[in-house]
Design a protein around this motif. Structure first.
Motif, PDB file in Angstrom:
ATOM      1  N   CYS A  57       0.815  -1.217   0.000  1.00 35.99           N
ATOM      2  CA  CYS A  57       0.000   0.000   0.000  1.00 35.99           C
ATOM      3  C   CYS A  57       0.851   1.271   0.000  1.00 35.99           C
ATOM      4  O   CYS A  57       0.374   2.346  -0.381  1.00 35.99           O
ATOM      5  CB  CYS A  57      -0.940   0.002   1.200  1.00 35.99           C
ATOM      6  N   CYS A  61      -0.043   4.563  -2.482  1.00 37.35           N
ATOM      7  CA  CYS A  61      -0.745   5.714  -1.899  1.00 37.35           C
ATOM      8  C   CYS A  61      -0.452   6.981  -2.703  1.00 37.35           C
ATOM      9  O   CYS A  61       0.710   7.408  -2.811  1.00 37.35           O
ATOM     10  CB  CYS A  61      -0.325   5.920  -0.453  1.00 37.35           C
ATOM     11  N   CYS A  86      -5.583   2.473  -0.630  1.00 41.17           N
ATOM     12  CA  CYS A  86      -4.793   1.467   0.083  1.00 41.17           C
ATOM     13  C   CYS A  86      -5.623   0.225   0.406  1.00 41.17           C
ATOM     14  O   CYS A  86      -5.112  -0.899   0.387  1.00 41.17           O
ATOM     15  CB  CYS A  86      -4.203   2.048   1.368  1.00 41.17           C
ATOM     16  N   CYS A  90      -4.735  -3.661  -1.111  1.00 39.38           N
ATOM     17  CA  CYS A  90      -4.219  -4.590  -0.100  1.00 39.38           C
ATOM     18  C   CYS A  90      -4.599  -6.029  -0.458  1.00 39.38           C
ATOM     19  O   CYS A  90      -5.790  -6.349  -0.586  1.00 39.38           O
ATOM     20  CB  CYS A  90      -4.777  -4.250   1.278  1.00 39.38           C
TER      21      CYS A  90
END
Length: 301
Positions: A57, A61, A86, A90
């Motif tokens: 992540c 971002c 994020c 994931c």
């Protein structure tokens, strides 16, 4: 006076200041991180696991609000735009934006809202996996003259053992339980566990006088709640008539994996299911509060 562990900590995914669908009245809702079910139909899969700090992540971002520090992912809240990208990237069904709250900190937040809400609901993930934090929070609310009017509710998958419900019961005003499937085999396929303890929780909460609502997610062709409606309604008919039966329609919002290919539940399918149940039950059958269902709600009361 009740002794409260104000330093008890809980891992919190999100706090929703106002909600009218998570228990009676207007409520502050606390979503805790972590779940012991692995529901194929989960609409909040990012609440299932705790971050394993893989770092996928961090590079994804767009705001640079996630960094790697000492082999751990660190969230820079002041930089975050809450785009939730994020959560989308994931691979572990987790959330890098978890915050640890103490009971004292949560009580301070509730105090700021207490004039505008009628209660507090703890949800998840699965709220009862952090039972110690929930118990101390509810105890603190009941012990506070300014907050004692607030009702304390848990939204749960029903996996808690009966002695766990007994420890929280003195501070609990109501529980809302999800019944994912009727046949244990179907339940195991949908969530990874059978429904034996869920049924026990429902029965025990009735004995404790704490069962507020049963929630049924209708997934046509996948769950068996409609095909087993005779057996299901026979069980529901044993519950006190003041227990609410809430029906929700499966959709694709938030889901991942094979469930993204399942057909959504249409309003006509959910209304048909509701009428099957209402013909056999004295309970209030609650449909989603959207325009597609409004004309059918009165006929189910």
């Amino acid at each position: 006076m009740l002794a409260v562990q104000f330093n008890k900590k809980g891992k919190v995914s999100r706090v929703l200041p106002f909600s009218c669908v998570d228990g009676p009245g207007n409520r502050l809702v606390i979503f805790l991180q972590g779940c012991n079910f692995r529901c194929l139909s989960c609409h909040n899969p990012h609440t299932i696991r705790h971050c394993n700090h893989c770092g996928d992540c961090v590079t994804a971002c767009p705001e640079g609000a996630l960094i790697k520090k000492n082999n751990s992912v660190v969230w820079l809240e002041e930089v975050c735009s809450h785009c939730d990208h994020c959560l989308e990237v994931c691979p572990y069904h987790s959330n890098p934006k978890i915050k640890e709250w103490t009971v004292s900190e949560m009580v301070d937040l509730i105090r700021k809202q207490h004039l505008f809400i009628s209660g507090v609901t703890v949800s998840g993930g699965e709220a009862t996996l952090q039972l110690g934090f929930v118990r101390e929070l509810f105890k603190a609310i009941k012990n506070d003259a300014q907050l004692a009017h607030l009702s304390c509710f848990i939204d749960s998958n029903g996996s808690l053992a009966t002695h766990g419900w007994e420890t929280i019961s003195p501070y609990l005003d109501g529980a809302m339980i999800d019944l994912k499937a009727w046949q244990s085999e179907t339940h195991h396929w949908l969530v990874g566990r059978d429904n034996h303890r869920v049924i026990l929780s429902i029965k025990h909460l009735v004995e404790l006088g704490k069962l507020h609502e049963i929630r049924l997610l209708h997934i046509p062709g996948r769950s068996d709640l409609d095909s087993e409606f005779v057996a299901l309604s026979a069980f529901l008919a044993t519950l006190p008539s003041n227990v609410k039966i809430r029906l929700n329609a499966f959709g694709h919002h938030g889901v991942k994996g094979e469930a993204t290919q399942w057909p959504v539940c249409t309003p006509s399918e959910l209304i048909h299911f509701a009428r099957l149940l209402s013909a056999r039950l004295p309970h209030v059958i609650q449909l989603p509060a959207t325009s597609e269902y409004q004309s059918s709600i009165s006929s189910l009361s």
